[in-house]
Design a protein around this motif. Structure first.
Motif, PDB file in Angstrom:
ATOM      1  N   ALA A  54     -68.184  13.090  22.655  1.00 26.64           N
ATOM      2  CA  ALA A  54     -68.399  11.977  21.726  1.00 26.64           C
ATOM      3  C   ALA A  54     -69.759  11.327  21.961  1.00 26.64           C
ATOM      4  O   ALA A  54     -70.487  11.023  21.006  1.00 26.64           O
ATOM      5  N   GLU A  61     -70.879  11.150  14.896  1.00 28.69           N
ATOM      6  CA  GLU A  61     -69.705  10.274  14.903  1.00 28.69           C
ATOM      7  C   GLU A  61     -69.973   8.987  14.123  1.00 28.69           C
ATOM      8  O   GLU A  61     -69.109   8.489  13.414  1.00 28.69           O
ATOM      9  N   ASP A 133     -64.965   8.787  18.924  1.00 30.11           N
ATOM     10  CA  ASP A 133     -64.599  10.147  18.556  1.00 30.11           C
ATOM     11  C   ASP A 133     -63.631  10.059  17.389  1.00 30.11           C
ATOM     12  O   ASP A 133     -62.612   9.375  17.474  1.00 30.11           O
ATOM     13  N   ASN A 135     -61.390  12.554  15.409  1.00 33.05           N
ATOM     14  CA  ASN A 135     -60.983  13.953  15.487  1.00 33.05           C
ATOM     15  C   ASN A 135     -60.543  14.500  14.134  1.00 33.05           C
ATOM     16  O   ASN A 135     -60.478  13.776  13.140  1.00 33.05           O
TER      17      ASN A 135
END
Length: 147
Positions: A54, A61, A133, A135
């Protein structure tokens, strides 16, 4: 005759109290593994490599923050245990960013009401965010450092 006795024995076993209790016993949860560090209350354990990835992909991100909307699952994850653990040295370099990168990250987080709500719920301010992060399942992990 042997088939009848075997069938009766099988039926008796299935109806026995020990079998019924065993079938209704709770299933133990899997161990998150030794590589994971405990997160904040309610936050899942996260391995150091997730935080490192990350931090190394911060610009990517940041771009994804705009897509985080109401209903998203947001985890606020303190990384102090990871920093003080065996992976602390590996985390140090990716988290040594130019202040402008942290400023960009925190500005993007502060413009997102969902993320700010999660931070506020954890009693933290945006200046504690060091990485994020998002996902593939739409879960968001806000990694924070300090209290």
């Amino acid at each position: 005759m042997k088939k009848t006795i075997a069938a009766a024995a099988g039926a008796a076993l299935l109806l026995s109290p020990a079998f019924v209790v065993a079938q209704n016993a709770p299933v133990p949860m899997p161990d998150p593994g030794a590589a994971a560090a405990p997160g904040a209350a309610g936050a899942p354990a996260v391995a150091a490599d997730v935080v490192i990835a990350a931090a190394n992909n911060m610009q990517s991100e940041i771009t994804g923050i705009g897509a985080v909307q109401g209903g998203a699952t947001v985890h606020v994850v303190p990384i102090a245990d990871l920093m003080n653990g065996p992976d602390g040295a590996a985390l140090t370099t990716p988290l040594q960013k130019d202040e402008s990168e942290f400023t960009a990250l925190r500005a993007a987080v502060s413009e997102n009401g969902v993320l700010m709500g999660a931070l506020g719920g954890a009693g933290l301010s945006v200046d504690k965010v060091v990485a994020i992060d998002i996902n593939d399942q739409g879960e968001v992990f806000l990694f924070v450092q300090g209290a």
